[in-house]
Design a protein around this motif. Structure first.
Motif, PDB file in Angstrom:
ATOM      1  N   SER A   1       0.967  -1.232  -0.288  1.00 13.86           N
ATOM      2  CA  SER A   1       0.042  -0.145   0.029  1.00 13.86           C
ATOM      3  C   SER A   1       0.918   1.177   0.080  1.00 13.86           C
ATOM      4  N   GLU A   2       1.953   1.088   0.743  1.00 15.15           N
ATOM      5  CA  GLU A   2       2.769   2.378   1.066  1.00 15.15           C
ATOM      6  C   GLU A   2       3.397   2.599  -0.152  1.00 15.15           C
ATOM      7  N   ASN A   3       4.088   1.695  -1.023  1.00 11.58           N
ATOM      8  CA  ASN A   3       4.751   1.688  -2.379  1.00 11.58           C
ATOM      9  C   ASN A   3       3.498   2.139  -3.285  1.00 11.58           C
ATOM     10  N   LYS A   4       2.385   1.712  -3.403  1.00 10.22           N
ATOM     11  CA  LYS A   4       1.705   2.022  -4.438  1.00 10.22           C
ATOM     12  C   LYS A   4       1.258   3.541  -4.280  1.00 10.22           C
ATOM     13  N   LEU A   5       1.175   3.977  -3.094  1.00 10.07           N
ATOM     14  CA  LEU A   5       0.810   5.468  -2.690  1.00 10.07           C
ATOM     15  C   LEU A   5       1.901   6.498  -3.354  1.00 10.07           C
ATOM     16  N   LYS A   6       3.111   5.569  -2.790  1.00 12.01           N
ATOM     17  CA  LYS A   6       4.353   6.449  -3.406  1.00 12.01           C
ATOM     18  C   LYS A   6       4.436   6.750  -4.781  1.00 12.01           C
ATOM     19  N   CYS A   7       4.155   5.444  -5.478  1.00 18.25           N
ATOM     20  CA  CYS A   7       4.135   5.434  -6.854  1.00 18.25           C
ATOM     21  C   CYS A   7       3.018   6.425  -7.542  1.00 18.25           C
ATOM     22  N   THR A   8       1.699   6.327  -7.011  1.00 19.99           N
ATOM     23  CA  THR A   8       0.700   7.092  -7.601  1.00 19.99           C
ATOM     24  C   THR A   8       1.360   8.636  -7.588  1.00 19.99           C
ATOM     25  N   LYS A   9       1.929   9.145  -6.336  1.00 16.70           N
ATOM     26  CA  LYS A   9       2.360  10.390  -6.216  1.00 16.70           C
ATOM     27  C   LYS A   9       3.337  10.759  -7.224  1.00 16.70           C
ATOM     28  N   ALA A  10       4.321   9.760  -7.395  1.00 18.33           N
ATOM     29  CA  ALA A  10       5.587  10.106  -8.386  1.00 18.33           C
ATOM     30  C   ALA A  10       4.799  10.064  -9.917  1.00 18.33           C
ATOM     31  N   ARG A  11       3.864   9.439 -10.120  1.00 16.35           N
ATOM     32  CA  ARG A  11       3.146   9.294 -11.340  1.00 16.35           C
ATOM     33  C   ARG A  11       2.704  10.595 -11.450  1.00 16.35           C
ATOM     34  N   ASN A  12       1.832  11.206 -10.707  1.00 15.71           N
ATOM     35  CA  ASN A  12       1.107  12.413 -10.886  1.00 15.71           C
ATOM     36  C   ASN A  12       2.051  13.515 -11.081  1.00 15.71           C
ATOM     37  N   ASP A  13       3.334  13.359 -10.138  1.00 15.19           N
ATOM     38  CA  ASP A  13       4.412  14.338 -10.364  1.00 15.19           C
ATOM     39  C   ASP A  13       4.860  14.378 -11.943  1.00 15.19           C
ATOM     40  N   TYR A  14       4.981  13.118 -12.097  1.00  8.76           N
ATOM     41  CA  TYR A  14       5.855  12.934 -13.830  1.00  8.76           C
ATOM     42  C   TYR A  14       4.756  13.473 -14.591  1.00  8.76           C
ATOM     43  N   LEU A  15       3.384  13.365 -14.506  1.00 11.58           N
ATOM     44  CA  LEU A  15       2.470  13.735 -15.465  1.00 11.58           C
ATOM     45  C   LEU A  15       2.437  15.282 -15.546  1.00 11.58           C
ATOM     46  N   LEU A  16       2.415  15.912 -14.381  1.00 12.14           N
ATOM     47  CA  LEU A  16       2.503  17.381 -14.370  1.00 12.14           C
ATOM     48  C   LEU A  16       3.686  17.931 -15.032  1.00 12.14           C
ATOM     49  N   ASN A  17       4.834  17.283 -14.615  1.00 13.58           N
ATOM     50  CA  ASN A  17       6.095  17.775 -15.172  1.00 13.58           C
ATOM     51  C   ASN A  17       6.202  17.476 -16.625  1.00 13.58           C
ATOM     52  N   LEU A  18       5.806  16.375 -17.243  1.00 20.28           N
ATOM     53  CA  LEU A  18       5.883  16.168 -18.469  1.00 20.28           C
ATOM     54  C   LEU A  18       4.775  17.266 -19.111  1.00 20.28           C
ATOM     55  N   ALA A  19       3.753  17.401 -18.732  1.00 19.01           N
ATOM     56  CA  ALA A  19       2.817  18.450 -19.425  1.00 19.01           C
ATOM     57  C   ALA A  19       3.738  19.936 -19.145  1.00 19.01           C
ATOM     58  N   ALA A  20       4.136  20.116 -18.221  1.00 12.60           N
ATOM     59  CA  ALA A  20       5.068  21.495 -18.204  1.00 12.60           C
ATOM     60  C   ALA A  20       6.164  21.399 -19.111  1.00 12.60           C
ATOM     61  N   THR A  21       6.717  20.404 -19.233  1.00 11.66           N
ATOM     62  CA  THR A  21       7.990  20.412 -20.088  1.00 11.66           C
ATOM     63  C   THR A  21       7.558  20.730 -21.708  1.00 11.66           C
ATOM     64  N   ASN A  22       6.355  19.539 -21.812  1.00  5.77           N
ATOM     65  CA  ASN A  22       5.682  19.782 -23.309  1.00  5.77           C
ATOM     66  C   ASN A  22       5.476  21.207 -23.816  1.00  5.77           C
ATOM     67  N   ALA A  23       4.894  21.965 -22.746  1.00 10.83           N
ATOM     68  CA  ALA A  23       4.489  23.161 -22.886  1.00 10.83           C
ATOM     69  C   ALA A  23       5.488  24.166 -23.060  1.00 10.83           C
ATOM     70  N   VAL A  24       6.771  23.928 -22.393  1.00 12.77           N
ATOM     71  CA  VAL A  24       7.901  24.743 -22.542  1.00 12.77           C
ATOM     72  C   VAL A  24       8.629  24.631 -23.774  1.00 12.77           C
ATOM     73  N   VAL A  25       8.502  23.274 -24.207  1.00 14.48           N
ATOM     74  CA  VAL A  25       9.139  23.017 -25.617  1.00 14.48           C
ATOM     75  C   VAL A  25       8.436  23.581 -26.750  1.00 14.48           C
ATOM     76  N   ALA A  26       7.070  23.331 -26.347  1.00 22.24           N
ATOM     77  CA  ALA A  26       5.979  23.938 -27.447  1.00 22.24           C
ATOM     78  C   ALA A  26       6.502  25.424 -27.882  1.00 22.24           C
ATOM     79  N   LYS A  27       6.438  26.015 -26.513  1.00 23.70           N
ATOM     80  CA  LYS A  27       6.663  27.605 -26.683  1.00 23.70           C
ATOM     81  C   LYS A  27       7.808  27.858 -27.092  1.00 23.70           C
ATOM     82  N   TYR A  28       9.081  27.304 -26.823  1.00 23.27           N
ATOM     83  CA  TYR A  28      10.241  27.619 -27.439  1.00 23.27           C
ATOM     84  C   TYR A  28      10.176  27.284 -28.802  1.00 23.27           C
TER      85      TYR A  28
END
Lengths: 297, 297
Positions: free
Chosen positions: B230-257
């Protein structure tokens, strides 16, 4: 009275000689003027030729400098184009196009000035040389015609001089014959009045004979002198007529020369010169101007 | 299955690294292009400066030659005028007037080309030097801004890389915890089925005690593993959300550039360059043309 008359004749001849001398001086002066005018024209034409020769050199020099300049930068562009592949689509840049335009313009200027130089050398200078020759020819022909006219004038005045002298001589002779005749008449009159006195007062036979012979002698002399006088009078009248005719003819020739011939000669020289020069020069100018307008547009 | 999953993760990271590398290469390439463009512009401006420097020399030379030529013949006219009195009214002759006109025209040409030379030296070349400086300044500023943008891009991609690795790590851990939990459940199941057989067939007390303790042991292990999962699952989900947010942000920055910043940078450079260059050059051209038209009229 005869001596004053003789003095008057001498004065007239001196006057005439002065006048003829003046006319001759004027003729010489006229030739001098004609020569000076032709000389100044030839000098001017030579100056123009020299000027255009030097100007052609300057134009050629300028043209070559421009061509060299354009060629230098064009070859630089060519070599950089060969060596650098990334400059392939450089011709799309407006500044590069501007640069090409400047180089093309320079080449065109170079060509224009070379053409100008060519026109100067092969048209203008050649034409100016032709005009010079024309001026020399015009001057020679005018001088020849002038010399003919002067000769005629001199001939006519010489004839008049001779005729006038002859008239004066006959006139003098006629006057002296007249005075001699008058002397004879006076002597006869004297003789008649003497013989009248003799008829009334003294009728001496021995005296009568020599007196009669002297009367006859006087009469004979008178007749001789009368004949001489008539002859001289006739000669004088003839010479006078000759003189008057010659005088009229000479005056006509002088008037013709001064009123028509001199101005004709000047006009002929000037007209020939201007007909020879202005037309072609204006043609050259039109060519030159059209080139420049072409250059600007 | 876990090993294939791990392999897949590795592939994803490798892919990502390739992509980031490509982006970095592109950024380097972009700077190179910007530098080459500026260099070629500066080169062109230097060529233009050199060209106009030489052209100014040629114009000055031409102007001096013309002036010398006109002066030579003008002084000749002056000296002949002083020495020869009879040429007093020469100015009335049309050919002499023509000659004066030619000389005046030559002097005027000389003045015009001197002015042209002056414009090249004091306006065009100075202005081209200013444009060169502008280009260098524009390049430096553009490069600074580009570096800032690149740094941001690199920072964002690095962050994404870290977040992605974290997510992959937690994901792997969560999967291994899950498989361990499943192992425990299987063991428990086995134990239960064993104890059922025992209840029916053999009810030996001495055997029951140790079997009960082992069941408890298994249950304890299962609980522990459940908690870990359960603990690992939670951590993983959190990391996934972080990853997805960062991915969106990076894509936005790349597209803007790529969509806005790069073209803005190019436009800024070009616009600055053209605003700096074209205006003044066209002004010079107008001056030049008006002079020439003046010259022709």
């Amino acid at each position: 009275m005869s001596s004053t008359k003789f003095k008057k004749d001498k004065e007239i001849i001196a006057d005439y000689e002065t006048q003829v001398k003046e006319i001759r001086n004027q003729l010489v002066e006229q030739f001098k003027c004609l020569e000076q005018q032709s000389e100044s024209r030839i000098q001017l034409l030579q100056d123009l030729q020299e000027f255009f020769r030097r100007k052609a050199e300057i134009e050629l020099e300028y043209s070559r400098s421009l061509d060299k300049l354009a060629e230098r930068f064009s070859s630089k562009i060519r070599s950089s184009r060969e060596h650098q592949q990334f400059k392939k689509d450089q011709h799309l840049l407006s500044s590069v196009n501007c640069w090409y335009l400047v180089l093309n313009q320079t080449r065109r200027e170079s060509r224009d000035h070379a053409t100008l130089s060519d026109i100067y050398t092969n048209n203008v200078i050649v034409r100016l040389a032709q005009i010079s020759e024309d001026v020399i020819r015009l001057f020679k022909k005018s001088k020849d015609i002038g010399i003919q006219m002067h000769e005629e004038l001199v001939k006519v005045t010489n004839e008049l001089y001779t005729v006038m002298k002859t008239y004066h001589m006959y006139h003098t002779e006629s006057i002296s014959a007249e005075s001699k005749l008058k002397d004879a008449e006076k002597q006869e009159e004297k003789q008649f009045s003497k013989s009248g006195d003799l008829n009334v007062n003294l009728l001496r036979h021995e005296d009568r004979q020599p007196r009669r012979s002297s009367v006859r002698k006087i009469e004979k002399m008178k007749e001789k002198r009368q004949a001489k006088y008539s002859e001289n009078k006739l000669k004088c009248t003839k010479a006078r007529n000759d003189y008057l005719l010659n005088l009229a003819a000479t005056n006509a020739v002088v008037a013709k020369y001064y009123i028509h011939d001199v101005s004709d000669m000047i006009d002929c020289c000037d007209l020939g010169y201007h007909a020879s020069s202005t037309f072609r020069i204006s043609v050259c100018r039109v060519q030159f101007r059209s080139r420049h307008e072409d250059w600007i547009s």
